[in-house]
Scaffold this motif. Sequence first.
Motif, PDB file in Angstrom:
ATOM      1  N   GLY A  83      -1.850   2.435   8.525  1.00 21.25           N
ATOM      2  CA  GLY A  83      -1.323   3.687   7.935  1.00 21.25           C
ATOM      3  C   GLY A  83      -0.202   4.048   7.589  1.00 21.25           C
ATOM      4  N   ASP A  84       0.854   3.625   8.829  1.00 23.39           N
ATOM      5  CA  ASP A  84       2.338   3.774   8.696  1.00 23.39           C
ATOM      6  C   ASP A  84       2.766   3.077   7.404  1.00 23.39           C
ATOM      7  N   GLY A  85       1.941   1.875   7.069  1.00 27.26           N
ATOM      8  CA  GLY A  85       2.451   0.912   6.092  1.00 27.26           C
ATOM      9  C   GLY A  85       2.102   1.865   4.657  1.00 27.26           C
ATOM     10  N   PHE A  86       0.736   2.284   4.766  1.00 27.95           N
ATOM     11  CA  PHE A  86       0.730   3.288   3.147  1.00 27.95           C
ATOM     12  C   PHE A  86       1.639   4.111   3.197  1.00 27.95           C
ATOM     13  N   VAL A  87       2.051   4.842   4.104  1.00 22.53           N
ATOM     14  CA  VAL A  87       3.231   5.829   3.964  1.00 22.53           C
ATOM     15  C   VAL A  87       4.474   5.295   3.484  1.00 22.53           C
ATOM     16  N   VAL A  88       4.906   4.232   3.931  1.00 26.15           N
ATOM     17  CA  VAL A  88       6.023   3.195   3.662  1.00 26.15           C
ATOM     18  C   VAL A  88       5.844   3.229   2.090  1.00 26.15           C
ATOM     19  N   ALA A  89       4.817   2.439   1.591  1.00 28.81           N
ATOM     20  CA  ALA A  89       4.282   2.229   0.086  1.00 28.81           C
ATOM     21  C   ALA A  89       4.623   3.515  -0.702  1.00 28.81           C
ATOM     22  N   VAL A 131      10.710   4.516   7.987  1.00 33.02           N
ATOM     23  CA  VAL A 131      10.727   3.314   7.880  1.00 33.02           C
ATOM     24  C   VAL A 131      11.413   3.081   6.572  1.00 33.02           C
ATOM     25  N   ALA A 132      10.887   4.081   5.552  1.00 33.55           N
ATOM     26  CA  ALA A 132      11.342   3.845   4.349  1.00 33.55           C
ATOM     27  C   ALA A 132      12.999   4.198   4.001  1.00 33.55           C
ATOM     28  N   ASP A 133      13.369   5.116   4.972  1.00 36.93           N
ATOM     29  CA  ASP A 133      14.704   5.497   4.920  1.00 36.93           C
ATOM     30  C   ASP A 133      15.417   4.170   5.263  1.00 36.93           C
ATOM     31  N   ALA A 134      14.905   3.591   6.483  1.00 39.53           N
ATOM     32  CA  ALA A 134      15.745   2.337   7.112  1.00 39.53           C
ATOM     33  C   ALA A 134      15.659   1.224   6.177  1.00 39.53           C
ATOM     34  N   ASP A 168      12.088  -8.075  -2.836  1.00 34.45           N
ATOM     35  CA  ASP A 168      13.321  -7.860  -2.073  1.00 34.45           C
ATOM     36  C   ASP A 168      13.142  -7.613  -0.662  1.00 34.45           C
ATOM     37  N   VAL A 169      11.929  -7.380  -0.488  1.00 38.34           N
ATOM     38  CA  VAL A 169      11.638  -6.885   1.189  1.00 38.34           C
ATOM     39  C   VAL A 169      10.030  -7.016   1.314  1.00 38.34           C
ATOM     40  N   VAL A 170       9.717  -7.735   2.346  1.00 34.89           N
ATOM     41  CA  VAL A 170       8.438  -7.751   2.851  1.00 34.89           C
ATOM     42  C   VAL A 170       8.021  -6.619   4.173  1.00 34.89           C
ATOM     43  N   VAL A 171       7.384  -5.758   3.954  1.00 34.13           N
ATOM     44  CA  VAL A 171       7.180  -4.837   5.091  1.00 34.13           C
ATOM     45  C   VAL A 171       6.068  -5.294   5.972  1.00 34.13           C
ATOM     46  N   ARG A 216      18.717  -2.131   2.754  1.00 31.03           N
ATOM     47  CA  ARG A 216      18.661  -3.060   1.559  1.00 31.03           C
ATOM     48  C   ARG A 216      19.142  -2.262   0.314  1.00 31.03           C
ATOM     49  N   ARG A 217      20.489  -1.875   0.408  1.00 23.87           N
ATOM     50  CA  ARG A 217      20.888  -0.920  -0.752  1.00 23.87           C
ATOM     51  C   ARG A 217      20.838  -1.739  -2.100  1.00 23.87           C
ATOM     52  N   GLY A 218      20.432  -1.020  -3.062  1.00 26.00           N
ATOM     53  CA  GLY A 218      20.429  -1.523  -4.379  1.00 26.00           C
ATOM     54  C   GLY A 218      19.116  -2.529  -4.696  1.00 26.00           C
ATOM     55  N   ARG A 219      18.279  -2.737  -3.603  1.00 22.68           N
ATOM     56  CA  ARG A 219      17.301  -3.411  -3.874  1.00 22.68           C
ATOM     57  C   ARG A 219      15.798  -2.544  -4.244  1.00 22.68           C
TER      58      ARG A 219
END
Length: 501
Positions: A62-68, A37-40, A120-123, A45-48
Amino acid sequence: MTKRLLTSAEMSALERSEMQAGRVSGCALMERAGSGVADAIETARRGRRRAVVLCGPGNNGGDGFVVARTLARRGWSVDLFLWGDAERLPPDAAANRAAWEAIGPVRPFGDLASGLPATDVVVDAIFGAGQTRPPPPDVAEVTGQLAARTIVAVDIPTGLCMDSGRVLSADRGALRADLTVTFHAPRLGHFLADGPEHCGQIACVDIGLPRGAAGVPLVERPLVDLAKHVGGHKYDSGHALLLSGGPGKGGAIRLAARAALRAGAGLVTIGCPPAALQESAAQLDAIMLRPVRDADVLTEILQDARFSALCLGPGLGVGEGTRALVITALQARRPTVLDADALTAFAEDLTTFRDALHEDCLLTPHMGEFARVFPEASERLNAPVERGPAFSRLDAAREAARVAGCHVLLKGPDTVVAAPDGRAAIHAAQYERAAPWLATAGTGDVLAGLTTGLLARGLPTLEAAATACWLHTECARQVGPGLISEDIADTLPAIYRRLGL
């Protein structure tokens, strides 16, 4: 390899099987998912460099904790909010909560009452695939304030049913994401009903699970090798017979007949009332004409076994004569497409209609016709959603095919083709394959004709119907806005050339 759409239960079963076999751990899957998810997000969102991550009480959180954690380690500024009790998180999610807390705080959802931090983005990692109920009021209040934000949903936007694509509460709605990141394989809800409208775009992350035969095929190309169904003689490619209505009613069947010929049927004949012969003869060259006064004449014509596929319905009328023609055609036991008037004509006599159907028959209703022929399934599909998994268009088409004992093509941007044995395929004119200009007069008649032409060539019913849907949309995408129904058949040779035929 054909892409297959999974249910939440099928995905869970696959993960569970791999973990029980010791080939992967839950933590490893969560790490791969969150990193993906972080890669996507970074790709989109290049530059954000600012993110707000909204986590829920399950493994989606739990996935969200990994993203953060992943974004923070890459230099992003991250704020994380948790809905629910942190002490009741599942073990893998709890482990990743602890890993995040070494970087930043877990803030309660209630803090959002004062407003969302600059971002810049909300997950959206609140509920994901596991949501079966409408979002609680406090969650709905927060998500309702995100309309102007750039949103990335993990698995599925909050408020949307993963198995049907239906909104779980009309009152509370569902989040509309700009990007939805899912794992291993797309799910049914990404392509059915409201799914495409709410998911934005779909990115699918490989998390190392094995591919299998589970799921429903997503039709992204012809389901068969069309080159194998080309004959050396015109009769080797089949002879399609399509029945027309009276004077002034033949336009729809002429559209269908030209499509059947373009699809590759060796010969195409229109059978029409004698009074309509001159009208169609003035507009057709390669398509032959036969006078068909009534069902008795049709019976005689069908003594010729070279008629390999039939089509009835477009512009045929809804009276007793139509019903007699349909019953006669079905008694011939040829592959038969029934569309439009051939369906509506039996709305008051469904028992007679269903008793006459056979497995090689294909019904091609839009939702209005579907409601007339399959009122029970239609009522379930239109009932308010109380919880998930909700009854879906796939469920409705399968139920209709089972009840009727034949194939059903339920038309729409999310077209479902179902066989009486439960097999199904989904063709979605959605996302990058969207072709909204198909919503114009006559395109459904063309689809019926394309399918009839492929059936005449000997393709199996489900594969013929699904492939016709794909060709229909490919032609429309090549023509683009301004399309009229006549354009579709005329564009088909270019699509066939592109396929190398």
